[in-house]
Design an enzyme around this catalytic site. Structure first.
Site, PDB file in Angstrom:
ATOM      1  CB  CYS A  79     -55.643  42.562  -9.965  1.00 45.30           C
ATOM      2  SG  CYS A  79     -56.168  43.157  -8.332  1.00 45.30           S
ATOM      3  CG  HIS A 167     -58.149  38.203  -9.622  1.00 49.10           C
ATOM      4  ND1 HIS A 167     -56.795  38.071  -9.814  1.00 49.10           N
ATOM      5  CD2 HIS A 167     -58.306  39.160  -8.674  1.00 49.10           C
ATOM      6  CE1 HIS A 167     -56.156  38.898  -9.004  1.00 49.10           C
ATOM      7  NE2 HIS A 167     -57.047  39.571  -8.304  1.00 49.10           N
ATOM      8  CD  GLU A 169     -56.677  35.261 -12.094  1.00 53.02           C
ATOM      9  OE1 GLU A 169     -56.045  35.802 -11.172  1.00 53.02           O
ATOM     10  OE2 GLU A 169     -57.225  35.902 -13.015  1.00 53.02           O
ATOM     11  CB  SER A 221     -42.984   8.106  -5.733  1.00 49.62           C
ATOM     12  OG  SER A 221     -43.960   8.680  -6.607  1.00 49.62           O
ATOM     13  N   GLY A 222     -44.761   5.588  -7.083  1.00 47.10           N
ATOM     14  CA  GLY A 222     -46.128   5.090  -7.081  1.00 47.10           C
ATOM     15  C   GLY A 222     -47.129   6.188  -7.372  1.00 47.10           C
ATOM     16  N   GLY A 223     -46.658   7.447  -7.396  1.00 44.04           N
ATOM     17  CA  GLY A 223     -47.542   8.572  -7.667  1.00 44.04           C
ATOM     18  C   GLY A 223     -47.715   8.834  -9.158  1.00 44.04           C
ATOM     19  CB  VAL A 224     -50.160  11.030 -10.910  1.00 45.55           C
ATOM     20  CG1 VAL A 224     -50.442  11.460 -12.347  1.00 45.55           C
ATOM     21  CG2 VAL A 224     -51.396  10.391 -10.304  1.00 45.55           C
ATOM     22  CG  ASP A 225     -46.443  14.411 -10.386  1.00 44.23           C
ATOM     23  OD1 ASP A 225     -47.468  14.524 -11.083  1.00 44.23           O
ATOM     24  OD2 ASP A 225     -46.240  15.075  -9.350  1.00 44.23           O
ATOM     25  CB  SER A 226     -42.610   9.040 -10.336  1.00 44.26           C
ATOM     26  OG  SER A 226     -43.474   8.158  -9.658  1.00 44.26           O
ATOM     27  CB  THR A 227     -46.922   6.627 -12.820  1.00 41.76           C
ATOM     28  OG1 THR A 227     -46.821   6.105 -11.491  1.00 41.76           O
ATOM     29  CG2 THR A 227     -47.488   5.556 -13.734  1.00 41.76           C
TER      30      THR A 227
END
Length: 509
Positions: A79, A167, A169, A221-227
């Site tokens: 683009c 685009h 993507e 935190s219990g979230g995916v990233d920190s786990t």
């Protein structure tokens, strides 16, 4: 090291999507500001120039020094990138009457082009441009056209340089991934070896070398990233990783106890800290959303610092920073402005004398989940909906009190449990309830009531950058609404949010 595609960001809303699509091909790529054109190294096999909200005709439009790239590396302009390359070599780019926004079809394709290998005439593509290329320089040759735009794609003779005005993507470009594969694999020669398994193996080894015998502290935190961050580090250094899970009093109902138990079952070295009263006390009288976030962040750091200080000889703070956090923290002329304070990138206070380690800061959210699967993390943990760091504080659209938190926890629990019971949870990317700062008249029994209104929100998305509201069955919404009003004292009206992002955001604050 892996082969790499360098993506130069000129400010397009789709730049991260380009990277995610290249990563889908198991090819490593990085996004850098459009000014960063001289960082070429042996790992770079090709370059993509993104789109931009600017016009190449604007005086302050992004200008790229491509002297280290043109003719030396395969180059694809998307683009704005295509228009910039054409204009830079003397082509004519104008605001045309034949603008294209949305779906279009390629009515002609150069079948000999390596960029369009295996692509079909009539293939649907996604256009989003006000300017168009009206005239190409002499050494440019057209490779594809649509009904309205003659120069939908071109190739520069004598170079492995290409430009496309659509685009690839965007998912509406049906064969867009094929085009990106043609560029990255066939033209650039990239190996498709960027896989979750290779990431785990390489990251664990890298963490072992980097951390040595040092002690590391991580706030879970219990979230995916920190786990995923915790499990990677646990594989690398074992009990020298000290995990701290803080209850800020703004979690979902029973979440602190349930998640803490899950982590302990995983064998992590973890300590749970209930600091609910400390957070709620600090939030007393605060209604402004940004001030809520900053207050929660400040108190979290204080609590976390108290706990980290009790651990002997801690050298490192681990964070679950992911790649979009890193990209959005870099000031680039054009890319998205900061909308709210929520990325913990470089936010460590001076008095916490710790070095920072971020094992997953090269991954997008969907890649984090794939890595988690490769680590054999429970699907229940990996499949959890995203949940905001400030928790229910930004879903209570007024001052925070313990009673409001209790009320919203009950509403949220009924909604989320209902999604699970009706097998709808996994069809939703994120869901939650908002406590609105309004009250409405109702009738319960023989009495008129004047009580709270709650809004339910459920969206579908791939990465949270854009989202659409989920068309939950009317029967389900009726059942949940009835259950909330009957069981949660203080609520007499339930509404459902049918706004998409953009223009709305997923959260209300």
């Amino acid at each position: 090291m892996h082969n790499m595609i360098l993506i130069l960001d000129c400010g397009s809303q789709y730049t991260q999507l380009i990277a995610r699509r290249v990563r889908e091909l198991n090819i490593y790529c990085e996004i850098h500001p459009f000014t960063d054109t001289h960082r070429m190294d042996a790992n770079v096999k090709g370059v993509i120039i993104s789109g931009s909200p600017a016009s190449v005709r604007d005086a302050n439009a992004p200008q790229l020094d491509l002297s280290d790239i043109r003719g030396k590396y395969p180059l694809l302009g998307v683009c704005y990138g295509a228009q910039y390359l054409a204009k830079a070599d003397g082509g004519k780019v104008e605001a045309s009457e034949t603008r294209e926004f949305g779906r279009a079809n390629l009515k002609s394709i150069d079948q000999k082009s390596g960029l369009f290998k295996n692509m079909e005439i009539g293939s649907q593509v996604w256009m989003s441009h006000g300017d168009t290329i009206l005239e190409l320089p002499e050494n440019f040759e057209i490779e594809a056209s649509t009904r309205d735009v003659k120069v939908a794609a071109y190739h520069i003779q004598g170079e492995q340089t290409y430009g496309i005005q659509f685009h690839p993507e965007v998912y509406h470009s049906k064969q867009g991934l094929e085009l990106l594969k043609n560029f990255a694999v066939d033209i650039c020669g990239c190996q498709q070896d960027w896989t979750p398994a290779s990431f785990v193996e390489e990251t664990v080894e890298k963490m072992r070398e980097k951390l040595g015998d040092d002690q590391v502290v991580l706030g879970l935190s219990g979230g995916v990233d920190s786990t995923v961050t915790a499990v990677l580090l646990d594989k690398a250094i074992g009990d020298r990783l000290h995990c701290i899970f803080v209850n800020n009093g703004l979690l979902r109902k029973n979440e602190f106890e349930q998640v803490l138990d899950q982590y302990k079952e995983m064998g992590l070295n973890i300590k749970g800290v209930d600091a609910s009263e400390r957070f709620l006390s600090a939030l007393h009288g605060i209604a402004d959303p940004e001030l809520k976030r900053k207050t929660i962040g400040r108190v979290f750091i204080d609590v976390f610092d108290d706990e980290a200080s009790a651990i002997t000889n801690v050298d490192w703070l681990a964070q679950g920073t992911i790649y979009p956090d890193v990209i959005e923290s870099v000031s680039v002329k054009g890319p998205s402005a900061t909308i709210k304070s929520h990325h913990n990138v470089g936010g460590l206070p001076d008095y916490m004398d710790l070095k920072v380690v971020e094992p997953i800061n090269t991954l997008f959210k969907d890649e984090v989940r794939r890595v988690g699967k490769a680590l054999n993390i429970s699907p229940a943990l990996l499949g959890r909906h995203p949940f905001p760091g400030p928790g229910l504080a930004i879903r209570i659209l007024s001052e925070i009190t313990a009673e409001k938190v209790r009320l919203l926890q009950e509403v949220d629990h009924i909604f989320i449990q209902g999604l699970r019971d009706h097998n709808l949870y996994d069809a939703v990317w994120q869901a939650g309830a908002m406590l609105l700062p309004v009250q409405s008249v109702g009738v319960m029994g023989d009495e008129r009531t004047y009580e709270n209104v709650v809004a339910l929100r459920a969206v579908e998305s791939t990465d949270g950058m854009t989202a659409d509201w989920v068309h939950l069955p009317y029967e389900f919404l009726a059942e949940v609404s009835n259950r909330i009003i009957n069981r949660v004292k203080g609520v007499n009206r339930v509404v459902y949010d049918i706004s998409s992002k953009p223009p709305a955001t997923i959260e209300w604050e």
